[in-house]
Write a protein that holds these residues in place. Structure first.
Motif, PDB file in Angstrom:
ATOM      1  N   GLU A 258       0.846  -1.189   0.000  1.00 21.90           N
ATOM      2  CA  GLU A 258       0.000   0.000   0.000  1.00 21.90           C
ATOM      3  C   GLU A 258       0.883   1.241   0.000  1.00 21.90           C
ATOM      4  O   GLU A 258       1.838   1.347   0.770  1.00 21.90           O
ATOM      5  CB  GLU A 258      -0.918   0.023   1.218  1.00 21.90           C
ATOM      6  CG  GLU A 258      -1.874   1.213   1.228  1.00 21.90           C
ATOM      7  CD  GLU A 258      -2.834   1.199   2.405  1.00 21.90           C
ATOM      8  OE1 GLU A 258      -3.745   2.039   2.431  1.00 21.90           O
ATOM      9  OE2 GLU A 258      -2.662   0.344   3.303  1.00 21.90           O
ATOM     10  N   VAL A 259       0.548   2.190  -0.866  1.00 20.06           N
ATOM     11  CA  VAL A 259       1.269   3.452  -0.969  1.00 20.06           C
ATOM     12  C   VAL A 259       0.306   4.583  -0.623  1.00 20.06           C
ATOM     13  O   VAL A 259      -0.745   4.719  -1.253  1.00 20.06           O
ATOM     14  CB  VAL A 259       1.842   3.662  -2.383  1.00 20.06           C
ATOM     15  CG1 VAL A 259       2.613   4.980  -2.456  1.00 20.06           C
ATOM     16  CG2 VAL A 259       2.735   2.499  -2.777  1.00 20.06           C
ATOM     17  N   LEU A 260       0.667   5.391   0.371  1.00 24.14           N
ATOM     18  CA  LEU A 260      -0.153   6.542   0.753  1.00 24.14           C
ATOM     19  C   LEU A 260       0.291   7.755  -0.051  1.00 24.14           C
ATOM     20  O   LEU A 260       1.462   8.137  -0.026  1.00 24.14           O
ATOM     21  CB  LEU A 260      -0.004   6.827   2.247  1.00 24.14           C
ATOM     22  CG  LEU A 260      -0.434   5.711   3.201  1.00 24.14           C
ATOM     23  CD1 LEU A 260      -0.289   6.175   4.644  1.00 24.14           C
ATOM     24  CD2 LEU A 260      -1.864   5.284   2.923  1.00 24.14           C
ATOM     25  N   LEU A 261      -0.643   8.361  -0.764  1.00 26.22           N
ATOM     26  CA  LEU A 261      -0.381   9.533  -1.590  1.00 26.22           C
ATOM     27  C   LEU A 261      -1.397  10.609  -1.220  1.00 26.22           C
ATOM     28  O   LEU A 261      -2.474  10.692  -1.800  1.00 26.22           O
ATOM     29  CB  LEU A 261      -0.475   9.180  -3.074  1.00 26.22           C
ATOM     30  CG  LEU A 261       0.507   8.102  -3.560  1.00 26.22           C
ATOM     31  CD1 LEU A 261       0.149   7.633  -4.957  1.00 26.22           C
ATOM     32  CD2 LEU A 261       1.939   8.635  -3.523  1.00 26.22           C
ATOM     33  N   GLY A 262      -1.054  11.402  -0.191  1.00 29.15           N
ATOM     34  CA  GLY A 262      -2.001  12.396   0.289  1.00 29.15           C
ATOM     35  C   GLY A 262      -3.223  11.719   0.870  1.00 29.15           C
ATOM     36  O   GLY A 262      -3.130  10.863   1.743  1.00 29.15           O
ATOM     37  N   MET A 267      -2.986   0.390  -4.008  1.00 30.76           N
ATOM     38  CA  MET A 267      -2.681  -0.942  -3.473  1.00 30.76           C
ATOM     39  C   MET A 267      -2.343  -1.948  -4.568  1.00 30.76           C
ATOM     40  O   MET A 267      -2.972  -1.980  -5.622  1.00 30.76           O
ATOM     41  CB  MET A 267      -3.868  -1.479  -2.659  1.00 30.76           C
ATOM     42  CG  MET A 267      -3.605  -2.856  -2.047  1.00 30.76           C
ATOM     43  SD  MET A 267      -4.981  -3.445  -1.037  1.00 30.76           S
ATOM     44  CE  MET A 267      -4.871  -2.282   0.322  1.00 30.76           C
ATOM     45  N   ILE A 268      -1.329  -2.755  -4.285  1.00 30.26           N
ATOM     46  CA  ILE A 268      -0.993  -3.939  -5.070  1.00 30.26           C
ATOM     47  C   ILE A 268      -1.253  -5.144  -4.165  1.00 30.26           C
ATOM     48  O   ILE A 268      -0.755  -5.185  -3.040  1.00 30.26           O
ATOM     49  CB  ILE A 268       0.489  -3.939  -5.507  1.00 30.26           C
ATOM     50  CG1 ILE A 268       0.799  -2.698  -6.349  1.00 30.26           C
ATOM     51  CG2 ILE A 268       0.845  -5.212  -6.249  1.00 30.26           C
ATOM     52  CD1 ILE A 268       0.092  -2.667  -7.674  1.00 30.26           C
ATOM     53  N   HIS A 269      -2.019  -6.122  -4.628  1.00 33.39           N
ATOM     54  CA  HIS A 269      -2.364  -7.280  -3.799  1.00 33.39           C
ATOM     55  C   HIS A 269      -2.357  -8.525  -4.688  1.00 33.39           C
ATOM     56  O   HIS A 269      -3.219  -8.693  -5.559  1.00 33.39           O
ATOM     57  CB  HIS A 269      -3.750  -7.091  -3.164  1.00 33.39           C
ATOM     58  CG  HIS A 269      -4.020  -8.004  -2.024  1.00 33.39           C
ATOM     59  ND1 HIS A 269      -5.281  -8.203  -1.492  1.00 33.39           N
ATOM     60  CD2 HIS A 269      -3.187  -8.800  -1.296  1.00 33.39           C
ATOM     61  CE1 HIS A 269      -5.216  -9.056  -0.487  1.00 33.39           C
ATOM     62  NE2 HIS A 269      -3.956  -9.441  -0.358  1.00 33.39           N
ATOM     63  N   LEU A 270      -1.363  -9.393  -4.484  1.00 32.33           N
ATOM     64  CA  LEU A 270      -1.140 -10.522  -5.376  1.00 32.33           C
ATOM     65  C   LEU A 270      -0.759 -11.789  -4.621  1.00 32.33           C
ATOM     66  O   LEU A 270      -0.085 -11.721  -3.589  1.00 32.33           O
ATOM     67  CB  LEU A 270       0.010 -10.210  -6.352  1.00 32.33           C
ATOM     68  CG  LEU A 270      -0.191  -9.126  -7.401  1.00 32.33           C
ATOM     69  CD1 LEU A 270       1.151  -8.678  -7.939  1.00 32.33           C
ATOM     70  CD2 LEU A 270      -1.070  -9.638  -8.534  1.00 32.33           C
ATOM     71  N   ARG A 271      -1.207 -12.912  -5.171  1.00 34.81           N
ATOM     72  CA  ARG A 271      -0.613 -14.193  -4.788  1.00 34.81           C
ATOM     73  C   ARG A 271       0.488 -14.450  -5.797  1.00 34.81           C
ATOM     74  O   ARG A 271       0.233 -14.685  -6.977  1.00 34.81           O
ATOM     75  CB  ARG A 271      -1.646 -15.316  -4.808  1.00 34.81           C
ATOM     76  CG  ARG A 271      -1.080 -16.655  -4.300  1.00 34.81           C
ATOM     77  CD  ARG A 271      -2.149 -17.723  -4.245  1.00 34.81           C
ATOM     78  NE  ARG A 271      -3.224 -17.341  -3.351  1.00 34.81           N
ATOM     79  CZ  ARG A 271      -3.181 -17.439  -2.021  1.00 34.81           C
ATOM     80  NH1 ARG A 271      -2.087 -17.907  -1.446  1.00 34.81           N
ATOM     81  NH2 ARG A 271      -4.205 -17.054  -1.281  1.00 34.81           N
ATOM     82  N   LEU A 272       1.719 -14.385  -5.353  1.00 32.25           N
ATOM     83  CA  LEU A 272       2.854 -14.453  -6.256  1.00 32.25           C
ATOM     84  C   LEU A 272       2.951 -15.814  -6.940  1.00 32.25           C
ATOM     85  O   LEU A 272       2.473 -16.829  -6.413  1.00 32.25           O
ATOM     86  CB  LEU A 272       4.145 -14.160  -5.492  1.00 32.25           C
ATOM     87  CG  LEU A 272       4.222 -12.769  -4.838  1.00 32.25           C
ATOM     88  CD1 LEU A 272       5.457 -12.660  -3.963  1.00 32.25           C
ATOM     89  CD2 LEU A 272       4.201 -11.669  -5.892  1.00 32.25           C
TER      90      LEU A 272
END
Length: 568
Positions: A258-262, A267-272
């Motif tokens: 998760e990246v907070l931008l203001g 979000m990136i959410h993966l089963r690799l």
């Protein structure tokens, strides 16, 4: 106070994003593309020396990658033709020939800004990258982007230019024979806190600059791999706060990033595709707006895809609309601060990378008498001086918490033992350091545990050269309630830019300091605003204290843009 339940008063980043887009769609973008086009022409050469440099053979960028650029003939941009015998292979041989490439006969020197500026010609060209100065004159004819690109950094700090074009390059290795020495003064203005990547074996594949911004302000991501590593790259399409914004959770081959931008959350959410080691490294080019996450494969080999999408993968939402995500943490230690307050040190899981930005809080969750209880707390550093000593690998959280006799949650915390577990959310809250960039006078008004967000703000202010004075007005009931008084007094005694005053509502007879409660006359005396200064005020404490103080500040002429309330 430490129980801050932040309101949704987050600022909009659109203005920053727009101005950033204009800056990065300039002629500099064209020159960056010329460099990348030139470098791709030498990709066959890179492959030819891959055995020597230990580079796995791979297809990069992928056909669908955002990192691919058009050929020069298609884009209308001219290629840079290198002289015969000036390929990357030739440079490697030349650099290892034993010749003096610095002109200093092996000496390393400290380089002043004035000295660096003198070396700004084609035949005498020095540049600085992350505080280290290199004589790049011998490299001119070997540079795939051509002499023109290198000359843009002649005699100046070239870190920003370097990072926007080819931050992936292991320049320390390629230019180590050209090293002149270290800059004698800080170069924070040009570097802007960009963290260097970890050293890789040989040269990693190239990562181009972020795609040109368009009307779609959504962040994007891309990935590349070697036989042993996977690299995920996020393009934020805006500047990234240097105080940190990325949280990575990696467990059983499931990646949640998760990246907070203001006020927004990406979000990136993966089963690799396959198993990876449960540790990740995160490196951020703040001014460029790029984040790279590196994972190590458990088994060597090539993946056909990054993985399978899970819930909210590649989503871009208001942070307030995203449910908190909790990870299981372990209590490492509990240190007494005063008669009723402790600093709880909590260790994050092995696969988690999380640095809570200054002014943000986290939620703690525990099962108490068969009910889930959640409370917000603001992290502090281990002590007031710890911020400057903190290792980049330090991932533990420190929470300063007052234990109340009738407090359900604080009593539960106080009864925990070393090794017990507790659930902790990611960073939450609306505070941003952006308004502090051009502030000259920072005023902090704290009551009781409202000191917790101020603790890291005090240290952060020391890193802003523009902030000439930071003043803390600290309200407590009794003298033994004051947190970190010795550390605060020592800082005030040793740093003329910091000042602290204490106010007690129930003082003992020997107390000679301020007494009473916050009022108009007290604030008028404390808040001196010199001509030409720009002030900012942060307030935190019980709700009644915060509301009264904000009202008094507005009566004294402070605008909404000059105030921030950590509300509880």
């Amino acid at each position: 106070m430490s129980d801050e339940n932040q309101r949704d008063s987050e600022e909009d980043d659109d203005a920053d994003s727009d101005s950033y887009s204009r800056r990065n769609s300039s002629s500099f973008t064209a020159s960056l593309s010329r460099f990348i086009s030139g470098f791709l022409r030498h990709w066959d050469c890179l492959r030819s020396v891959s055995n020597m440099l230990n580079i796995p053979t791979q297809s990069f960028p992928a056909p669908s990658s955002q990192q691919r650029v058009s050929a020069a003939g298609q884009s209308g941009r001219s290629k840079v033709a290198l002289k015969p015998g000036h390929s990357l292979m030739d440079w490697i041989r030349f650099a290892k020939s034993g010749k003096d490439l610095t002109g200093l006969r092996g000496r390393l020197i400290e380089v002043t800004q004035e000295e660096l500026l003198k070396h700004n010609t084609r035949n005498d060209c020095w540049t600085c990258i992350r505080g280290m100065v290199y004589n790049i004159t011998p490299y001119m004819d070997y540079h795939p982007g051509g002499e023109e690109e290198l000359m843009k950094a002649a005699g100046i700090d070239g870190t920003d230019l370097f990072d926007q074009v080819h931050r992936w390059v292991n320049y320390e290795s390629m230019l180590k024979e050209c090293l002149v020495g270290r800059m004698a003064t800080k170069t924070t203005t040009a570097i802007k806190a960009i963290m260097p990547p970890p050293p890789l074996t040989g040269l990693a594949p190239p990562i181009s600059v972020a795609p040109p911004p368009d009307k779609d302000s959504r962040p994007r991501y891309d990935w590349f791999q070697t036989d042993t590593t996977v690299h995920l790259v996020i393009y934020a399409k805006r500047k990234i706060p240097s105080s940190g914004c990325t949280t990575v959770d990696l467990k059983a081959a499931v990646l949640r990033l998760e990246v907070l931008l203001g006020k927004m959350s990406y979000m990136i959410h993966l089963r690799l595709t396959d198993e990876v080691e449960e540790n990740a490294s995160v490196h951020t080019a703040f001014s460029v707006g790029k984040i790279q996450v590196t994972l190590r494969k458990q088994a060597k080999g090539k993946w056909t895809s990054l993985g399978q999408s899970l819930e909210f993968h590649n989503s871009f939402l208001y942070k307030k609309d995203r449910a908190p995500f909790y990870r299981d943490c372990v209590l490492v230690s509990k240190t007494e601060v005063n008669h009723n307050t402790h600093v709880f040190r909590l260790q994050l899981p092995r696969g988690t990378v999380m640095h809570v930005p200054v002014g943000k809080h986290v939620y703690l969750k525990a099962l108490i008498q068969d009910s889930e209880v959640v409370r917000p707390y603001t992290p502090v550093d281990e002590n007031l001086a710890a911020a400057s000593q903190r290792s980049s690998q330090e991932t533990d959280l420190y929470l300063m918490i007052k234990v109340y006799p009738d407090g359900v949650f604080t009593q539960h915390l106080n009864n925990m033992h070393t090794g017990d577990h507790l659930s902790i959310s990611g960073p939450e809250g609306t505070f941003t350091v952006r308004p502090l960039r051009d502030v000259t006078h920072l005023y902090l008004l704290a009551a009781g545990t409202g000191f917790t967000p101020m603790a890291r703000l005090i240290q952060l202010a020391q890193d802003f050269d523009t902030i000439r004075k930071t003043k803390l007005l600290f309200f407590n009931r009794r003298e033994d309630d004051i947190f970190w008084r010795r550390e605060l007094d020592e800082l005030a005694a040793n740093n003329e830019r910091f000042q602290v005053e204490y106010v007690l509502s129930d003082p003992c007879e020997s107390w000679s300091g301020r007494t009473g409660r916050v009022d108009e006359s007290m604030l008028q005396d404390f808040l001196n605003r010199p001509d030409g200064s720009k002030s900012y005020v942060c307030v935190c404490g019980p709700s009644a204290f915060t509301e009264l103080t904000i009202g008094l500040l507005k009566q004294q002429g402070f605008s909404e843009a000059e105030l921030h309330a950590f509300c509880g």
